[in-house]
Scaffold this motif. Structure first.
Motif, short mmCIF file in Angstrom:
data_model
loop_
_atom_site.label_atom_id
_atom_site.label_comp_id
_atom_site.label_asym_id
_atom_site.label_seq_id
_atom_site.Cartn_x
_atom_site.Cartn_y
_atom_site.Cartn_z
N ARG A 120 45.53 -10.74 -65.90
CA ARG A 120 45.31 -12.01 -66.64
C ARG A 120 46.51 -12.92 -66.52
N ILE A 121 47.70 -12.34 -66.67
CA ILE A 121 48.90 -13.19 -66.71
C ILE A 121 49.32 -13.60 -65.30
N ASP A 131 47.48 -16.94 -66.95
CA ASP A 131 47.10 -17.21 -68.34
C ASP A 131 48.35 -17.18 -69.23
N ALA A 132 48.92 -18.36 -69.45
CA ALA A 132 50.18 -18.46 -70.21
C ALA A 132 49.98 -18.02 -71.67
N GLU A 133 48.78 -18.21 -72.22
CA GLU A 133 48.54 -17.79 -73.61
C GLU A 133 48.61 -16.26 -73.72
N ALA A 134 48.07 -15.59 -72.70
CA ALA A 134 48.13 -14.11 -72.69
C ALA A 134 49.59 -13.67 -72.61
N ALA A 135 50.43 -14.51 -71.97
CA ALA A 135 51.86 -14.18 -71.86
C ALA A 135 52.56 -14.35 -73.20
N ASP A 172 56.35 -19.87 -70.03
CA ASP A 172 56.52 -21.23 -69.48
C ASP A 172 56.47 -21.19 -67.94
N ILE A 173 57.10 -20.16 -67.36
CA ILE A 173 57.06 -20.01 -65.89
C ILE A 173 55.61 -19.86 -65.42
N SER A 224 52.97 -20.91 -66.94
CA SER A 224 52.20 -22.16 -67.16
C SER A 224 52.39 -23.13 -66.01
N ARG A 225 53.50 -22.96 -65.25
CA ARG A 225 53.77 -23.86 -64.12
C ARG A 225 53.43 -23.22 -62.76
N ALA A 226 53.02 -21.94 -62.78
CA ALA A 226 52.81 -21.22 -61.52
C ALA A 226 51.54 -21.72 -60.82
N LYS A 227 51.60 -21.80 -59.46
CA LYS A 227 50.44 -22.26 -58.69
C LYS A 227 49.75 -21.04 -58.08
#
Ligand code: GAL
Length: 412
Positions: free
Chosen positions: A208-209, A214-218, A406-407, A409-412
């Protein structure tokens, strides 16, 4: 010395374009004892089974040091003949820039689609339907290696999982041991963190992460538990003052350390030291908490070359790397699993057998390597975060978790 006459005659026979014996420079970062033994098997096969010569381009310091050197040479117009990278996303920008040779014709002629196992491994070499690397092994990071002697000296049973290992920490320290061996390079802390993540957080959370970004899961309580386990590992490795991964492995081999979280390339070092799995050391896939294996590993890529003779030599090497005899010779020394399902490894120790059994189970037991899920830049950012966390005992797990989210959330 091959005579030019002989080569011209061979060319006449094969009708090939101006072909000649090529000195092919092959770059890699396999500089430990076990790795050097393994790469020598490739060089031997290339020199004996083709008219060309393997020129070894070893770069010390691990992938984090070597890869930027390889990339800058390729971008700078000074390409090597062939080079190691991990299979996955590390080379996507070089491929998109048209700098890496399309090997699809070799893959088709050699039937790679039918013999590479698991088939997903070839996906790690494929971009937009074309194949750009020869996968040469399967390495899983998801392992821990324990020194049987260290636990005997400490008077405690050999742990069967991470929790028992952590509980044995004080006894190891009392016996003068370093509980957890760890080198001082970011890829080592980053890699160990990812193993703790998959073992303590579970493969589903990892997917998921890292897979779904999935930044929320992180930001979940489950992922905080991963960072708290990493804080335990940080404490247990506080006195491990070695640099390279194989120096840390040597601490386990010599019984100075209780264990090391490291990929199964560590087996090459145990083998070189004459140590036997089960008798001298114990292996815990998934830290003994999960049945898990990742299909990471290495591949050889070939920068585009204008000289048709070099291109021909590059293609000969690509085909050779997956031949059954070459696969067995290399992977036995490397401690990795072969990329073909149709070869028998003569010396399969109990740890390699555990790995092959997990691979055969397939399904959710076999997870993608981090290099498949995240870009090289994102992995580097995560490694730097983990290293900062690892060497600062006051760095709170909650804070590191937020930076990681945060990382992602910016990952492609
Ligand atoms: C990995 C590579 C392994 C081994 C390890 C330590 O990236 O896949 O083959 O070289 O680095 O150097």
């Amino acid at each position: 010395m091959k005579t030019i006459t002989g080569i011209l005659a061979a060319t006449a026979l094969t009708g090939a374009s101006a072909a000649y014996a090529v000195d092919l420079e092959v770059t890699h970062w396999w500089t430990s004892g076990g790795e050097a033994e393994a790469v020598r098997e490739f060089a031997k096969a290339f020199n004996e089974q083709t008219e060309h010569t393997w020129v070894d381009g070893a770069v010390a310091g691990g992938g984090n040091v070597a890869r930027p050197i390889f990339v800058s040479r390729i971008l700078g117009g000074d390409p090597m003949g062939a080079t190691q990278f991990n299979h996955g996303r590390q080379t996507e920008e070089l491929i998109q820039a048209g700098l890496m040779m399309d090997l699809t014709d070799v893959a088709e002629a050699e039937g790679w689609k039918d013999l590479v196992n698991p088939p997903s491994l070839l996906d790690a070499c494929t971009l937009d339907g074309r194949i750009y690397c020869a996968p040469i092994n399967i390495h899983s990071w998801q392992w821990m290696w324990l020194s049987n002697k260290a636990f005997e000296d400490a008077g405690v049973p050999i742990p069967t999982n991470w929790d028992e290992f952590v509980a044995a920490g004080p006894a190891l320290v009392a016996a003068g041991k370093i509980p957890l061996a760890m080198g001082q390079q970011p890829w080592q802390q980053g890699g160990a963190f990812n193993v703790i993540f998959t073992a303590v957080g579970g493969p589903e959370l990892a997917e998921r992460i890292m897979g779904q970004k999935d930044a929320e899961a992180a930001r979940s309580p489950e992922f905080l538990k991963v960072w708290e386990a990493a804080a335990q590992a940080r404490e247990l490795s506080a006195n491990s003052n070695v640099q390279d991964w194989n120096q840390a492995t040597n601490l386990v081999i010599t019984g100075q350390a209780g264990g090391q979280i490291m990929g199964d390339w560590a087996q090459g070092e145990f083998a070189l030291a004459g140590q036997n799995a089960g008798d001298d050391y114990t292996c815990l896939p998934g830290l003994g908490l999960q049945d898990v294996l990742d299909t990471g590993g290495d591949a050889i890529y070939f920068p585009v070359n204008r000289d048709p003779a070099v291109t021909a030599a590059q293609k000969e090497l690509a085909a050779l790397l997956l031949k059954p005899d070459v696969q067995v010779a290399f992977n036995e020394k490397k401690g990795s699993m072969p990329v073909r399902g149709d070869v028998d490894m003569a010396s399969v120790n109990e740890c390699m057998k555990k790995g092959l059994d997990l691979l055969a189970q397939g399904g959710s037991v076999v997870v993608p390597s981090i290099e498949l899920r995240l870009s090289a830049d994102t992995i580097a950012e995560i490694n730097d975060l983990v290293t900062e966390f690892w060497f600062d005992p006051s760095y709170p797990p909650e804070e590191a978790q937020e930076v990681y989210a945060d990382i992602i959330s910016r990952a492609k």
